[in-house]
Design a protein around this motif. Structure first.
Motif, mmCIF file in Angstrom:
data_model
loop_
_atom_site.group_PDB
_atom_site.id
_atom_site.type_symbol
_atom_site.label_atom_id
_atom_site.label_comp_id
_atom_site.label_asym_id
_atom_site.label_seq_id
_atom_site.Cartn_x
_atom_site.Cartn_y
_atom_site.Cartn_z
ATOM 1 N N UNK A 120 4.757 4.910 -15.113
ATOM 2 C CA UNK A 120 5.776 4.533 -14.132
ATOM 3 C C UNK A 120 5.656 5.376 -12.863
ATOM 4 N N UNK A 121 5.358 6.661 -13.013
ATOM 5 C CA UNK A 121 5.232 7.538 -11.847
ATOM 6 C C UNK A 121 4.083 7.095 -10.942
ATOM 7 N N UNK A 122 2.968 6.699 -11.566
ATOM 8 C CA UNK A 122 1.826 6.232 -10.769
ATOM 9 C C UNK A 122 2.168 4.945 -10.038
ATOM 10 N N UNK A 123 2.861 4.047 -10.720
ATOM 11 C CA UNK A 123 3.267 2.793 -10.082
ATOM 12 C C UNK A 123 4.228 3.049 -8.928
ATOM 13 N N UNK A 124 5.165 3.945 -9.141
ATOM 14 C CA UNK A 124 6.137 4.257 -8.085
ATOM 15 C C UNK A 124 5.436 4.836 -6.854
ATOM 16 N N UNK A 125 4.429 5.668 -7.090
ATOM 17 C CA UNK A 125 3.662 6.232 -5.978
ATOM 18 C C UNK A 125 2.994 5.124 -5.183
ATOM 19 N N UNK A 126 2.415 4.179 -5.901
ATOM 20 C CA UNK A 126 1.743 3.058 -5.244
ATOM 21 C C UNK A 126 2.754 2.220 -4.458
ATOM 22 N N UNK A 127 3.902 1.941 -5.065
ATOM 23 C CA UNK A 127 4.914 1.114 -4.415
ATOM 24 C C UNK A 127 5.545 1.818 -3.218
ATOM 25 N N UNK A 128 5.674 3.124 -3.311
ATOM 26 C CA UNK A 128 6.313 3.887 -2.231
ATOM 27 C C UNK A 128 5.427 3.978 -0.996
ATOM 28 N N UNK A 129 4.141 4.252 -1.211
ATOM 29 C CA UNK A 129 3.258 4.490 -0.072
ATOM 30 C C UNK A 129 2.356 3.307 0.256
ATOM 31 N N UNK A 130 2.407 2.267 -0.554
ATOM 32 C CA UNK A 130 1.704 1.048 -0.224
ATOM 33 C C UNK A 130 0.208 1.099 -0.457
ATOM 34 N N UNK A 131 -0.472 0.155 0.150
ATOM 35 C CA UNK A 131 -1.891 -0.017 -0.088
ATOM 36 C C UNK A 131 -2.727 1.157 0.416
ATOM 37 N N UNK A 132 -2.190 1.946 1.340
ATOM 38 C CA UNK A 132 -2.958 3.068 1.869
ATOM 39 C C UNK A 132 -3.229 4.114 0.798
ATOM 40 N N UNK A 133 -2.460 4.079 -0.305
ATOM 41 C CA UNK A 133 -2.748 5.031 -1.384
ATOM 42 C C UNK A 133 -4.134 4.786 -1.964
ATOM 43 N N UNK A 134 -4.607 3.543 -1.901
ATOM 44 C CA UNK A 134 -5.953 3.232 -2.401
ATOM 45 C C UNK A 134 -6.998 3.906 -1.525
ATOM 46 N N UNK A 135 -6.764 3.889 -0.208
ATOM 47 C CA UNK A 135 -7.713 4.516 0.712
ATOM 48 C C UNK A 135 -7.707 6.040 0.571
ATOM 49 N N UNK A 136 -6.544 6.657 0.727
ATOM 50 C CA UNK A 136 -6.472 8.116 0.672
ATOM 51 C C UNK A 136 -6.686 8.631 -0.753
ATOM 52 N N UNK A 137 -6.302 7.833 -1.735
ATOM 53 C CA UNK A 137 -6.475 8.246 -3.122
ATOM 54 C C UNK A 137 -7.923 8.386 -3.528
ATOM 55 N N UNK A 151 -2.865 -0.807 -8.640
ATOM 56 C CA UNK A 151 -3.318 -1.821 -7.692
ATOM 57 C C UNK A 151 -3.584 -3.137 -8.417
ATOM 58 N N UNK A 152 -4.160 -3.044 -9.609
ATOM 59 C CA UNK A 152 -4.373 -4.243 -10.413
ATOM 60 C C UNK A 152 -3.079 -4.802 -10.951
ATOM 61 N N UNK A 153 -2.186 -3.928 -11.389
ATOM 62 C CA UNK A 153 -0.890 -4.370 -11.904
ATOM 63 C C UNK A 153 -0.114 -5.153 -10.859
ATOM 64 N N UNK A 163 -12.056 -3.277 0.178
ATOM 65 C CA UNK A 163 -12.325 -2.688 1.489
ATOM 66 C C UNK A 163 -11.813 -1.253 1.556
ATOM 67 N N UNK A 164 -10.555 -1.025 1.148
ATOM 68 C CA UNK A 164 -9.976 0.311 1.210
ATOM 69 C C UNK A 164 -10.712 1.273 0.274
ATOM 70 N N UNK A 165 -11.091 0.762 -0.901
ATOM 71 C CA UNK A 165 -11.837 1.588 -1.856
ATOM 72 C C UNK A 165 -13.200 1.956 -1.290
ATOM 73 N N UNK A 166 -13.867 0.992 -0.679
ATOM 74 C CA UNK A 166 -15.208 1.231 -0.140
ATOM 75 C C UNK A 166 -15.171 2.244 1.006
ATOM 76 N N UNK A 167 -14.211 2.109 1.914
ATOM 77 C CA UNK A 167 -14.150 3.020 3.066
ATOM 78 C C UNK A 167 -13.794 4.432 2.610
ATOM 79 N N UNK A 168 -12.776 4.556 1.746
ATOM 80 C CA UNK A 168 -12.397 5.878 1.252
ATOM 81 C C UNK A 168 -13.518 6.536 0.470
ATOM 82 N N UNK A 169 -14.188 5.754 -0.376
ATOM 83 C CA UNK A 169 -15.300 6.287 -1.165
ATOM 84 C C UNK A 169 -16.472 6.671 -0.283
ATOM 85 N N UNK A 170 -16.716 5.873 0.760
ATOM 86 C CA UNK A 170 -17.816 6.154 1.679
ATOM 87 C C UNK A 170 -17.630 7.520 2.340
#
Length: 258
Positions: A120-137, A151-153, A163-170
């Motif tokens: 639940x904590x991980x989901x709340x983090x995702x919901x609170x900060x939005x899709x940018x968590x995928x990039x910065x995460x 993100x899948x849930x 896209x966000x995963x690729x740029x952050x990982x790059x």
């Protein structure tokens, strides 16, 4: 003290001799990369993304050393490392989407050392900060793998997730791989410490995992002996997140489907 001989690759950069050890894990990774080229690095990074306790920072730095020897170019290493990051993230994204919120919470409820609160904590983090968590995460160890699950849930747009995963990982992969590549010219300064560094990283991972398991076992025993403790059901936790999701602009998620 015996001086380790350094050789020059065809790129003109000083490279380590063949008898230098990077520690047992590092030696395996280097051997795979030397045999398969950058595809071996992609495989190592893919495994690290699916099993986050494995340190990708070590892999990427060693990939830089390997690139300095002329086995492959830094650009190829960065490209294939990013491919490994993205495909590993796809696996966890798919698991989150396939399981759905209720099934995932039920699975967490049945695991002895995992709490529904963790999910639940991980989901709340995702919901609170939005899709940018995928990039910065993607630039935060361990979290970069786990963020793919919520993100899948939440059925985040797959191509936006990619896209966000690729740029952050790059960015992350470039920093560590190029760091290793540039250090290749000064390998004689760090060769004596490569094995120590590898073992320290692995020991730190083991210690952290041991502490985490011990804390969870002690806490679970304390809860079992507390007559007033009532664990929350998966349905209650999932319903609470469902209400939170409904308030978000992307609240059309189907992840709550059973």
């Amino acid at each position: 003290m015996m001086i380790t001989p350094i050789v020059l690759s065809r790129t003109g950069i000083a490279t380590p001799p063949e008898d230098v050890s990077y520690g047992w894990l590092g030696d395996i990774v280097v051997a795979v990369m030397e045999a398969l080229g950058p595809i071996g690095l992609s495989l190592a990074v893919f495994i690290e993304n699916v099993f986050p306790p494995i340190p990708s920072e070590l892999f990427l730095a060693l990939a830089g050393f390997t690139a300095a020897s002329g086995t492959f170019t830094p650009a190829a290493g960065i490209l294939w490392a990013t491919i490994g990051s993205v495909t590993g993230a796809w696996v966890l994204y798919g698991l989150g989407a396939w399981f759905g919120r209720y099934r995932l919470y039920k699975a967490a409820y049945m695991m002895p050392l995992v709490d529904i609160d963790d999910v639940e904590r991980t989901e709340r983090w995702f919901l609170k900060y939005g899709y940018w968590t995928v990039f910065f995460g993607r630039m935060i160890p361990i979290f970069r793998s786990l963020i793919s699950i919520p993100a899948g849930l939440e059925r985040m747009n797959f191509w936006l997730f990619t896209l966000f995963t690729a740029i952050g990982s790059l960015i992350w992969n470039t920093i560590f791989l190029m760091g290793g590549y540039l250090l290749g010219s000064n390998f004689h300064l760090i060769s004596d410490y490569a094995d120590v560094f590898s073992n320290v990283v692995l020991s730190a991972v083991v210690v952290v995992l041991a502490i985490w398991v011990t804390v969870r076992i002690v806490r679970n025993r304390r809860r079992a002996n507390d007559p007033n403790y009532q664990p929350e059901s998966p349905e209650e936790a999932a319903a609470r997140i469902d209400r939170l999701v409904a308030q978000k602009p992307y609240g059309s998620s189907r992840s709550s489907e059973r």
